[in-house]
Design a protein around this motif. Structure first.
Motif, PDB file in Angstrom:
ATOM      1  N   SER A 143       0.833  -1.209   0.000  1.00 57.08           N
ATOM      2  CA  SER A 143       0.000   0.000   0.000  1.00 57.08           C
ATOM      3  C   SER A 143       0.864   1.253   0.000  1.00 57.08           C
ATOM      4  CB  SER A 143      -0.929   0.009   1.218  1.00 57.08           C
ATOM      5  OG  SER A 143      -1.823  -1.063   1.176  1.00 57.08           O
ATOM      6  N   LYS A 144       1.887   1.254   0.829  1.00 57.06           N
ATOM      7  CA  LYS A 144       2.796   2.411   0.880  1.00 57.06           C
ATOM      8  C   LYS A 144       3.514   2.595  -0.452  1.00 57.06           C
ATOM      9  CE  LYS A 144       3.562   2.544   5.843  1.00 57.06           C
ATOM     10  NZ  LYS A 144       4.528   2.425   6.928  1.00 57.06           N
ATOM     11  N   ASP A 145       3.904   1.487  -1.069  1.00 60.06           N
ATOM     12  CA  ASP A 145       4.568   1.547  -2.360  1.00 60.06           C
ATOM     13  C   ASP A 145       3.618   2.115  -3.424  1.00 60.06           C
ATOM     14  OD1 ASP A 145       6.862   0.970  -4.051  1.00 60.06           O
ATOM     15  OD2 ASP A 145       5.632  -0.640  -4.915  1.00 60.06           O
ATOM     16  N   LEU A 146       2.365   1.632  -3.435  1.00 59.36           N
ATOM     17  CA  LEU A 146       1.377   2.158  -4.380  1.00 59.36           C
ATOM     18  C   LEU A 146       1.078   3.628  -4.112  1.00 59.36           C
ATOM     19  CD1 LEU A 146      -1.106  -0.845  -4.635  1.00 59.36           C
ATOM     20  CD2 LEU A 146       0.222   0.156  -6.517  1.00 59.36           C
ATOM     21  N   LYS A 147       1.067   4.005  -2.850  1.00 56.69           N
ATOM     22  CA  LYS A 147       0.827   5.409  -2.494  1.00 56.69           C
ATOM     23  C   LYS A 147       1.933   6.287  -3.064  1.00 56.69           C
ATOM     24  CE  LYS A 147      -0.657   9.058  -0.409  1.00 56.69           C
ATOM     25  NZ  LYS A 147      -1.176   9.961  -1.408  1.00 56.69           N
ATOM     26  N   GLU A 148       3.159   5.844  -2.889  1.00 54.23           N
ATOM     27  CA  GLU A 148       4.294   6.634  -3.368  1.00 54.23           C
ATOM     28  C   GLU A 148       4.358   6.678  -4.895  1.00 54.23           C
ATOM     29  OE1 GLU A 148       7.939   5.255  -1.599  1.00 54.23           O
ATOM     30  OE2 GLU A 148       7.107   5.422   0.419  1.00 54.23           O
ATOM     31  N   LYS A 149       4.128   5.537  -5.549  1.00 52.94           N
ATOM     32  CA  LYS A 149       4.294   5.458  -7.005  1.00 52.94           C
ATOM     33  C   LYS A 149       3.062   5.886  -7.788  1.00 52.94           C
ATOM     34  CE  LYS A 149       7.801   1.887  -6.853  1.00 52.94           C
ATOM     35  NZ  LYS A 149       8.119   0.479  -7.085  1.00 52.94           N
ATOM     36  N   LYS A 150       1.871   5.610  -7.266  1.00 56.40           N
ATOM     37  CA  LYS A 150       0.633   5.839  -8.016  1.00 56.40           C
ATOM     38  C   LYS A 150      -0.344   6.771  -7.329  1.00 56.40           C
ATOM     39  CE  LYS A 150       1.888   2.849 -11.144  1.00 56.40           C
ATOM     40  NZ  LYS A 150       2.224   3.239 -12.487  1.00 56.40           N
ATOM     41  N   ASP A 151       0.038   7.312  -6.184  1.00 55.34           N
ATOM     42  CA  ASP A 151      -0.818   8.206  -5.393  1.00 55.34           C
ATOM     43  C   ASP A 151      -2.165   7.566  -5.047  1.00 55.34           C
ATOM     44  OD1 ASP A 151      -1.273  10.505  -3.919  1.00 55.34           O
ATOM     45  OD2 ASP A 151      -2.237  11.537  -5.593  1.00 55.34           O
ATOM     46  N   ILE A 152      -2.107   6.277  -4.696  1.00 52.81           N
ATOM     47  CA  ILE A 152      -3.311   5.580  -4.239  1.00 52.81           C
ATOM     48  C   ILE A 152      -3.837   6.297  -3.011  1.00 52.81           C
ATOM     49  CG2 ILE A 152      -4.105   3.455  -3.094  1.00 52.81           C
ATOM     50  CD1 ILE A 152      -3.834   3.024  -6.000  1.00 52.81           C
ATOM     51  N   ARG A 153      -5.126   6.520  -2.954  1.00 52.62           N
ATOM     52  CA  ARG A 153      -5.744   7.154  -1.790  1.00 52.62           C
ATOM     53  C   ARG A 153      -6.652   6.201  -1.043  1.00 52.62           C
ATOM     54  NH1 ARG A 153      -6.324  12.708  -2.687  1.00 52.62           N
ATOM     55  NH2 ARG A 153      -4.346  13.491  -3.408  1.00 52.62           N
ATOM     56  N   ILE A 154      -7.159   5.161  -1.740  1.00 55.64           N
ATOM     57  CA  ILE A 154      -8.121   4.273  -1.124  1.00 55.64           C
ATOM     58  C   ILE A 154      -7.673   2.832  -1.328  1.00 55.64           C
ATOM     59  CG2 ILE A 154     -10.521   3.468  -1.133  1.00 55.64           C
ATOM     60  CD1 ILE A 154     -11.230   6.327  -2.101  1.00 55.64           C
ATOM     61  N   ILE A 155      -7.626   2.096  -0.226  1.00 57.10           N
ATOM     62  CA  ILE A 155      -7.301   0.664  -0.229  1.00 57.10           C
ATOM     63  C   ILE A 155      -8.544  -0.072   0.238  1.00 57.10           C
ATOM     64  CG2 ILE A 155      -5.854  -1.143   0.776  1.00 57.10           C
ATOM     65  CD1 ILE A 155      -4.189   0.827  -0.824  1.00 57.10           C
ATOM     66  N   ILE A 156      -8.901  -1.131  -0.479  1.00 60.12           N
ATOM     67  CA  ILE A 156     -10.046  -1.954  -0.076  1.00 60.12           C
ATOM     68  C   ILE A 156      -9.522  -3.340   0.252  1.00 60.12           C
ATOM     69  CG2 ILE A 156     -12.250  -2.954  -0.778  1.00 60.12           C
ATOM     70  CD1 ILE A 156     -12.561  -0.548  -2.685  1.00 60.12           C
ATOM     71  N   LEU A 157      -9.795  -3.804   1.473  1.00 62.60           N
ATOM     72  CA  LEU A 157      -9.402  -5.136   1.908  1.00 62.60           C
ATOM     73  C   LEU A 157     -10.618  -6.029   1.857  1.00 62.60           C
ATOM     74  CD1 LEU A 157      -7.342  -4.176   5.087  1.00 62.60           C
ATOM     75  CD2 LEU A 157      -6.490  -4.533   2.762  1.00 62.60           C
ATOM     76  N   MET A 158     -10.484  -7.164   1.139  1.00 65.71           N
ATOM     77  CA  MET A 158     -11.588  -8.118   1.006  1.00 65.71           C
ATOM     78  C   MET A 158     -11.123  -9.496   1.431  1.00 65.71           C
ATOM     79  SD  MET A 158     -12.919  -6.988  -2.775  1.00 65.71           S
ATOM     80  CE  MET A 158     -13.891  -8.448  -2.928  1.00 65.71           C
TER      81      MET A 158
END
Length: 159
Positions: A143-158
């Motif tokens: 998640s941190k990697d995606l935040k840094e590289k892709k500016d992910i703001r929302i994570i959904i855990l299923m």
């Protein structure tokens, strides 16, 4: 929804875990998540924890999130694979029976509708990780990697 975990330190990503206690209320207010992440600290990462909900409910929530939120989204699922997630999203949005999409038994009119939905979804940044045995530490690191590289703001855990 209630905030069940919040962590922040200087130069760290702030994570807020949202526990969904009322699915209908959540779906009514979902567009507020998009608005609040635009206004909030650029380092904030909102995590929607859908673990414990049935596959159908979780996928319904994911479909609604994708339709209403324009921010990049990551989905972590240990029990539902990417193909099932995508087909269920297509089914929910198009109102075509999931089994027809899964089996490929759709007519040309239905296929036209699905093609339009795929075009719309292809403009969104959606990252799906269906690794079977992701530990929470691995999910946080990814998640941190995606935040840094892709500016992910929302994570959904299923599940």
């Amino acid at each position: 929804m209630k905030n069940v975990y919040e962590s922040s330190r200087k130069n760290e990503i702030t994570m807020k875990v949202k526990e969904i206690t009322d699915i209908n209320k959540f779906l009514e207010e979902i567009s507020n998540i998009d608005d609040s992440t635009k206004k909030s600290d650029r380092e904030e990462l909102v995590i929607l924890n859908l673990k414990g909900y049935t596959k159908d409910v979780a996928l319904d929530v994911v479909s609604n999130v994708l339709q209403k939120i324009n921010n990049p989204i990551a989905i972590f699922s240990s029990k539902i694979n990417k193909r099932q997630i995508i087909n269920k999203i297509l089914s929910n949005i198009s109102n075509i029976d999931y089994s027809k999409i899964e089996s490929g038994q759709i007519n040309s009119e239905e296929w036209e509708g699905i093609t339009k939905i795929i075009e719309i979804l292809s403009e969104k940044e959606i990252y799906i990780d269906d690794t079977l045995e992701n530990s929470m530490q691995e999910i946080i690191a990814k998640s941190k990697d995606l935040k840094e590289k892709k500016d992910i703001r929302i994570i959904i855990l299923m599940n």
